[in-house]
Design an enzyme around this catalytic site. Structure first.
Site, short mmCIF file in Angstrom:
data_model
loop_
_atom_site.label_atom_id
_atom_site.label_comp_id
_atom_site.label_asym_id
_atom_site.label_seq_id
_atom_site.Cartn_x
_atom_site.Cartn_y
_atom_site.Cartn_z
N VAL A 81 0.87 -1.18 0.00
CA VAL A 81 0.00 0.00 0.00
C VAL A 81 0.91 1.23 0.00
CG1 VAL A 81 -1.84 1.22 1.20
CG2 VAL A 81 -1.75 -1.29 1.27
N ASP A 114 5.46 1.35 2.41
CA ASP A 114 4.30 0.46 2.45
C ASP A 114 3.53 0.80 3.72
OD1 ASP A 114 2.47 -1.59 2.63
OD2 ASP A 114 3.89 -3.17 2.07
N HIS A 115 2.34 1.37 3.54
CA HIS A 115 1.57 1.86 4.67
C HIS A 115 1.09 0.73 5.58
CE1 HIS A 115 -0.01 5.13 6.82
NE2 HIS A 115 -0.50 5.84 5.83
N ARG A 116 1.16 -0.50 5.11
CA ARG A 116 0.81 -1.62 5.98
C ARG A 116 1.82 -1.78 7.11
NH1 ARG A 116 0.85 -6.73 2.34
NH2 ARG A 116 2.88 -5.79 1.86
#
Length: 444
Positions: free
Chosen positions: A237, A412-414
């Site tokens: 993400v 990666d926003h996760r």
């Protein structure tokens, strides 16, 4: 090199040319049906994970059938080349090679290198013309140590020079080895941000006269890049934070280093050093991580293995500088130019295209300021450095003209929160604006 061998000597199976790889893409045949080939003669060029390898013939014989067309993916262990009748090699039989020593199982890992010739026990190739038989990884170890590999007595299968042979030669325990003349000092370190680097030559397919379109096969490196990008976009993400660093003082320092070292030093190794410095801190270790989606876990890394995006005529490649956080600025600069040149010449070892924990992309070597870089999955972060430019710098109510370097950090926003990414970028900028702190390695 381990792999399945056919019980029929006239059927040659595609060997295992990489650690854990199950397939390879056929780039081109180097022989034709009806050709008589010699033992060890290259028959085909294949590609795996952006690295090239030539597949040599295991014996002398006449080619009856070639399995596969350029662009096809061939499974390891499938029939690859069929020879005319004859159950034994035409050349004189060779003495049986001694079994590998029990203490040397790691040699199989060296044989996983897919650049260069595939040799070893599977195809039965031995050294010829006074040249040592060795993998590119072993040759590089010898070269870096100043050892003439052609004078080292190989103890591996078929006279292969192993990693241990080189290590013994370095320690003075080798049976025959001498020091080669030291390589000339590298003069160029990396493209500067101030001027665009010359773009690599690219294959251009002209549209024939009287034709409106041309179809170009989607294969090779371009297909591999597409697969990796699709995987990154599907799984990670993405979000990006951007800012500029005032590198006026950094420019002055690198010019002093260039004068003192006789090497051309660019801002790139300073940026790499700043990344390593920040990612080595506990609070920013989440950026120095990879995602194991299958195992549903995040793997954080202590060492920073920095990927360097390199533009080549075949497409984008990301060679890796391992333990980059243990290198000084000049050492990083030398490694950048070495791995980039190896990637562009397609001579880079497969292991140097694997295992990165974070990536640096120098988009500013050509043009452009900010970017939205695609994460090199399974990593969780990538920093794109744009083209440096002169601009107004305001500090303590005073303004002046300085050199500004645009930076774009994608995460990666996760795994990485927005605040963590923004603070990490701020710390990278702070270091670039106080470059003296970057001269020493981030990890001693």
């Amino acid at each position: 090199m381990a792999g399945k061998v056919s019980s029929d000597p006239n059927i040659f199976l595609l060997p295992d040319i990489g650690e854990g790889l199950q397939e390879a893409e056929l780039v081109k045949w180097l022989v034709s049906v009806g050709d008589t080939v010699e033992e060890g003669q290259d028959m085909a060029e294949v590609e795996t994970d952006k690295a090239l390898a030539e597949i040599p013939s295991p014996r002398k014989g006449v080619i009856k059938e070639l399995r596969g067309n350029p662009g096809d993916k061939i499974q390891v262990g499938e029939a690859f080349v069929i020879y005319e009748g004859g159950s034994a090699p035409a050349s004189a039989p060779k003495p049986e090679a001694p079994a590998p020593k029990a203490e040397e199982p790691a040699e199989e890992a060296d044989q996983g290198t897919v650049v260069g010739k595939v040799g070893g026990d599977l195809v039965g190739i031995s050294a010829a013309d006074g040249k040592a038989l060795a993998t590119p990884a072993v040759r590089r170890l010898a070269r870096d140590a100043g050892i003439d590999i052609n004078t080292v007595a190989g103890t591996g299968i078929g006279g292969r020079v192993t990693k241990k042979d080189i290590e013994d030669a370095i320690a003075g325990n080798g049976r025959t080895a001498h020091r080669a003349s030291p390589a000339p000092a590298r003069r160029e370190i990396a493209p500067t941000f101030e001027a665009a680097a010359p773009a690599p030559k690219r294959a251009v397919t002209p549209i024939p006269a009287g034709q409106e379109t041309v179809a170009i096969p989607f294969r090779g490196v371009r297909r591999k890049i597409a697969e990796r990008l699709r995987e990154s976009v599907d799984k990670a993400v993405h979000f990006t934070v951007m800012d500029e660093a005032d590198i006026t003082d950094l420019n002055a320092l690198r010019k002093k280093l260039s004068a003192a070292s006789g090497e051309k030093v660019s801002p790139l190794p300073f940026v790499a050093s700043a990344i390593c410095n920040v990612l080595s801190r506990d609070e920013f270790r989440p950026l120095n991580a990879t995602v194991d989606d299958a195992g549903e876990q995040i793997v954080q890394h202590r060492a920073v293995h920095l990927g360097i995006a390199a533009d080549t005529e075949n497409g984008l490649m990301v060679p890796v500088i391992r333990d980059c956080d243990a290198l000084g600025v000049l050492e990083i600069g030398r490694e950048v130019i070495r791995v980039a040149n190896a990637a562009r010449s397609r001579t880079i070892a497969r292991e140097e295209l694997m295992g990165s924990t974070f990536t640096l992309s120098n988009v500013g070597s050509h043009a452009g300021r900010f970017a939205t870089p695609i994460i090199n999955y399974p990593e969780v972060g990538i920093l794109a450095a744009g083209r440096g430019r002169e601009g107004m710098v305001v500090k303590n109510g005073m303004f002046r003209v300085g050199m500004l370097l645009p930076l774009s950090l994608a995460c990666d926003h996760r795994v990485v929160d927005g605040a963590t990414a923004a603070l990490a970028l701020a710390e990278i900028i702070k270091l670039l604006e106080n470059p003296e702190a970057l001269l020493a390695p981030a990890r001693s």
